[in-house]
Enzyme design. Sequence first.
Site, PDB file in Angstrom:
ATOM      1  N   TYR A   1       0.859  -0.962   0.035  1.00 12.84           N
ATOM      2  CA  TYR A   1       0.114   0.041  -0.574  1.00 12.84           C
ATOM      3  C   TYR A   1       1.133   1.331  -0.157  1.00 12.84           C
ATOM      4  CZ  TYR A   1      -4.713  -2.897   1.584  1.00 12.84           C
ATOM      5  OH  TYR A   1      -4.762  -3.705   1.189  1.00 12.84           O
TER       6      TYR A   1
ATOM      7  N   PRO B   1     -15.755  -2.070   1.085  1.00 14.83           N
ATOM      8  CA  PRO B   1     -16.560  -2.316   2.077  1.00 14.83           C
ATOM      9  C   PRO B   1     -17.561  -1.356   1.036  1.00 14.83           C
ATOM     10  CG  PRO B   1     -15.354  -1.736   3.627  1.00 14.83           C
ATOM     11  CD  PRO B   1     -14.586  -2.554   2.139  1.00 14.83           C
ATOM     12  N   LEU B   2     -17.533  -0.104   0.856  1.00 17.87           N
ATOM     13  CA  LEU B   2     -18.739   1.209   0.783  1.00 17.87           C
ATOM     14  C   LEU B   2     -18.474   0.666  -0.718  1.00 17.87           C
ATOM     15  CD1 LEU B   2     -17.126   3.723   2.715  1.00 17.87           C
ATOM     16  CD2 LEU B   2     -18.935   2.102   2.644  1.00 17.87           C
ATOM     17  N   GLY B   3     -18.012  -0.018  -1.905  1.00 21.38           N
ATOM     18  CA  GLY B   3     -18.301  -0.473  -3.582  1.00 21.38           C
ATOM     19  C   GLY B   3     -16.594  -0.076  -4.012  1.00 21.38           C
ATOM     20  N   GLY B   4     -15.456   0.151  -4.065  1.00 19.69           N
ATOM     21  CA  GLY B   4     -14.863   0.809  -4.222  1.00 19.69           C
ATOM     22  C   GLY B   4     -14.030  -0.563  -5.374  1.00 19.69           C
TER      23      GLY B   4
ATOM     24  N   PRO C   1     -19.381  -1.437  -7.278  1.00 19.50           N
ATOM     25  CA  PRO C   1     -20.401  -0.585  -6.984  1.00 19.50           C
ATOM     26  C   PRO C   1     -21.596  -0.905  -6.169  1.00 19.50           C
ATOM     27  CG  PRO C   1     -21.245  -1.475  -9.275  1.00 19.50           C
ATOM     28  CD  PRO C   1     -20.018  -2.278  -8.758  1.00 19.50           C
ATOM     29  N   LEU C   2     -22.164  -0.511  -5.204  1.00 18.27           N
ATOM     30  CA  LEU C   2     -23.653  -0.385  -4.568  1.00 18.27           C
ATOM     31  C   LEU C   2     -24.704  -0.112  -5.280  1.00 18.27           C
ATOM     32  CD1 LEU C   2     -21.570   0.710  -1.110  1.00 18.27           C
ATOM     33  CD2 LEU C   2     -21.960  -1.729  -2.157  1.00 18.27           C
TER      34      LEU C   2
END
Length: 285
Positions: free
Chosen positions: A60, A208-211, A215-216
């Site tokens: 990272y 967890p947020l769709g990255g 997509p959520l």
Amino acid sequence: MMIKTFSLGADLTINRLGFGAMRLAMGTFDGPPRAPQSGIAVLRRAMELGVNHIDTAGFYGRGAVRANELIRTALAPYCDDLVIATKVGPLPGPNGVPSEQATPDQLRGLVEADLRSLALARLDLVYLRVGGMTGPGGESIAERFAVLAELRAEGLIRHLGVSNVDAAQFAEARAIAPVAAVQNRHTGDTELLAECEEAGTAYVPYFPLGGGGGPLDAERLGKVAARLGATTAQVAIASLLATSPSVLAIPGTGSLDHLEENLAANDLSLSDEDLSDLRGQRGGC
């Protein structure tokens, strides 16, 4: 009432809402580096808000800005209850993006590099990250996981995990050493999630947020968010945690405002009606 903690490896109690460190150093793997002081400020505020589980990796970073070094600078010496998870396996390709896989004889060096960069004598949790950004399966992980099991026996690692795996690879790893956590892209593999629940293994969805191209469902999230006076990100995190008591969430950000927003999801309570709407189970017009 949602249980807010999880016993990782049966001996480390962590909050189920943690923090993912990927975006501390850069917005995307191929994006420009962020200012180091921004990441340091985010990490320190995360600790103030009760985070005690950070998910990171040696790969990272961009250039001189690396997530592990930011964690060390911001937080060392570490609080006794802080659990730092890292992952090894991916190696940078010619363009600097982690697109290649380490061989078994390279894994010790990667673990030792994480120990140095984080200034730790032992890593709390090390995942073997398998494959690229495609789905799991299709290869044996036994030889590589056995290397990490040896490092655990030597005392360099406390707990082991696997990432981007299917049920067969999970079983392969468990036949070699205990697996404390599985980190996969989402919770769609309900059979693997059920196996983790039965085994007492944490299930940690990344993005967890769709990255990362996942997509959520913005329409369903927006409907529930409007009803609760919350943001769609908060509802997404709360919904994820409601999936199973074995699920941990690790939303990441390089922004203090987004950090505050994400962690406020810990206090969001979803009703049966909310969950039905999110899962598309309610009928009517």
